[in-house]
Write a protein that holds these residues in place. Structure first.
Motif, PDB file in Angstrom:
ATOM      1  N   GLY A  56       0.794  -1.228   0.000  1.00 44.29           N
ATOM      2  CA  GLY A  56       0.000   0.000   0.000  1.00 44.29           C
ATOM      3  C   GLY A  56       0.825   1.274   0.000  1.00 44.29           C
ATOM      4  N   THR A  59       0.065   3.295  -4.964  1.00 42.93           N
ATOM      5  CA  THR A  59      -1.269   2.953  -5.490  1.00 42.93           C
ATOM      6  C   THR A  59      -1.133   2.606  -6.966  1.00 42.93           C
ATOM      7  OG1 THR A  59      -2.154   4.593  -3.998  1.00 42.93           O
ATOM      8  CG2 THR A  59      -3.651   3.777  -5.690  1.00 42.93           C
ATOM      9  N   LYS A  76      -5.424   1.914   3.480  1.00 39.03           N
ATOM     10  CA  LYS A  76      -4.181   2.680   3.447  1.00 39.03           C
ATOM     11  C   LYS A  76      -3.031   1.803   3.945  1.00 39.03           C
ATOM     12  CE  LYS A  76      -5.931   7.218   3.302  1.00 39.03           C
ATOM     13  NZ  LYS A  76      -7.244   6.800   2.899  1.00 39.03           N
TER      14      LYS A  76
END
Ligand code: ADP
Ligand code: MG
Length: 331
Positions: A56, A59, A76
């Motif tokens: 993460g 992206t 996230k």
């Protein structure tokens, strides 16, 4: 299971078309629980980007990442941290130099998951377990609990980071239940029942056995402690069969900055930890021999594509020459 579906990522530093860098070009990958995957490939082939997309920190432009069938794309990085442990190439990154070994571990422990007698709670008796664990590293860490990590060797720091990365991934029983229900492909109430049907009797049995041990006048305090720890382990194991989100370890050339002898030690330690905990692991390495020696699956990247993916017996038969040939063809 961890799945990457059609992951694409293009970097563009300046905004100009000619500066675009395709890092990942429709990557599809399914990783089974317990697989230990070694990842090789030339510089800039997309290895680190893949791990970053999973964890993460990057992206993707398109595609999805599934953990046991549920998309984690919207989570996230810090929200995914409980599912992944990471160790990077730079020994400075995983640990805090101005803090002691113990303080670093305490932070990992707190950041991780709350109390369980199985995780070191920094109580006196837990500290002993913890020293025993550090001794296995064979890097002299156990004698340096209160020393600042900044003065330690890269190998010691990487070993510590490795331990911290795996600590973070021990959820409490309550979390195992929650995630089992969340990620199981079964009907939610069925999953809950399935868990409870094992958990409740196991907990009852553990408590009853504890009572018997505690009241046994023929046992010393030490013997009681040991026996209780053993039956707790048994109970804990039963619960952890349900740990769907357990321990995905992401290692990005974590031994590349170490001298060969220390690198070997840290690699062997990695192998031991991965095997003992049956951790699903992705290990990027530039060393083809290590990629062949360790793990049960090997993946080769080239220019944002996966160009080789071999498992089990087929992997065992592979040689460095085979890999070099493959490299030649690709580059
Ligand atoms: N943050 C970034 N900004 C711009 N380009 C990047 C960035 N990260 C990676 N790249 C580019 O993406 C490609 C893949 O990089 P990376 O995944 O780091 O390769 P590897 O780890 O296999 O060496 C390379 O061309 C690299 O230059
Ligand atoms: Mg890299």
């Amino acid at each position: 299971m961890l799945s990457l579906r059609n992951i694409c990522k293009t970097f563009n530093m300046t905004g100009a078309k000619e500066d675009e860098r395709v890092a990942l070009d429709h990557i599809n990958l399914d990783i089974e629980p317990g697989e230990f995957v070694t990842i090789i490939g030339g510089n800039g082939s997309g290895k680190s980007t893949t791990l970053n997309v999973v964890a993460g920190s990057i992206t993707p432009d398109s595609g999805d990442i599934l953990l046991n069938g549920e998309s984690i794309l919207k989570l996230k990085e810090y929200q995914r941290a409980s599912y992944f442990g990471r160790v990077f190439q730079d020994p400075m990154m995983g640990t805090s130099g101005d803090m002691s070994v113990l303080e670093n571990l305490e932070i990992a422990y707190r950041r991780g998951r709350v109390h369980s007698p199985f995780v070191w709670g920094f109580k006196k008796e837990n500290k002993e377990d913890f020293i025993r664990e550090l001794k296995r590293f064979d890097l002299g860490l156990e004698d340096r609990l209160n020393q600042k990590v900044g003065v330690m060797s890269g190998g010691q720091r990487q070993a510590l980071t490795l331990l911290m990365a795996t600590m973070r991934n021990k959820p409490t029983h309550k979390m195992v239940r929650r995630d089992y229900i969340k990620f199981s492909e079964k009907d939610k109430s069925l999953a809950a029942k399935e868990f409870d049907d094992v958990y409740e009797p196991a907990k009852k049995e553990y408590k009853e056995k504890c009572k018997v041990i505690k009241s046994d006048k023929n046992l010393t305090f030490e013997q009681k402690k040991q026996q209780i720890a053993d039956i707790y382990d048994e109970f804990d194991k039963k619960v952890r069969q349900f740990d769907l989100t357990k321990q995905i370890l992401l290692l990005d050339e974590h031994t590349a900055a170490l001298d060969p002898k220390t690198a070997k030690k840290v690699l062997e330690l990695t192998d031991k930890i991965v095997k003992e905990n049956q951790m699903t692991t992705l290990m990027v390495t530039h060393n083809m021999k290590d990629a062949l020696t360790y793990g049960n699956r090997l993946i080769m990247f080239n220019q944002g594509h996966i160009v080789l993916d071999v498992k089990g017996e087929e992997k065992k038969k592979l040689t460095v020459e085979d890999l070099l040939k493959k490299f030649d063809v690709q580059i």
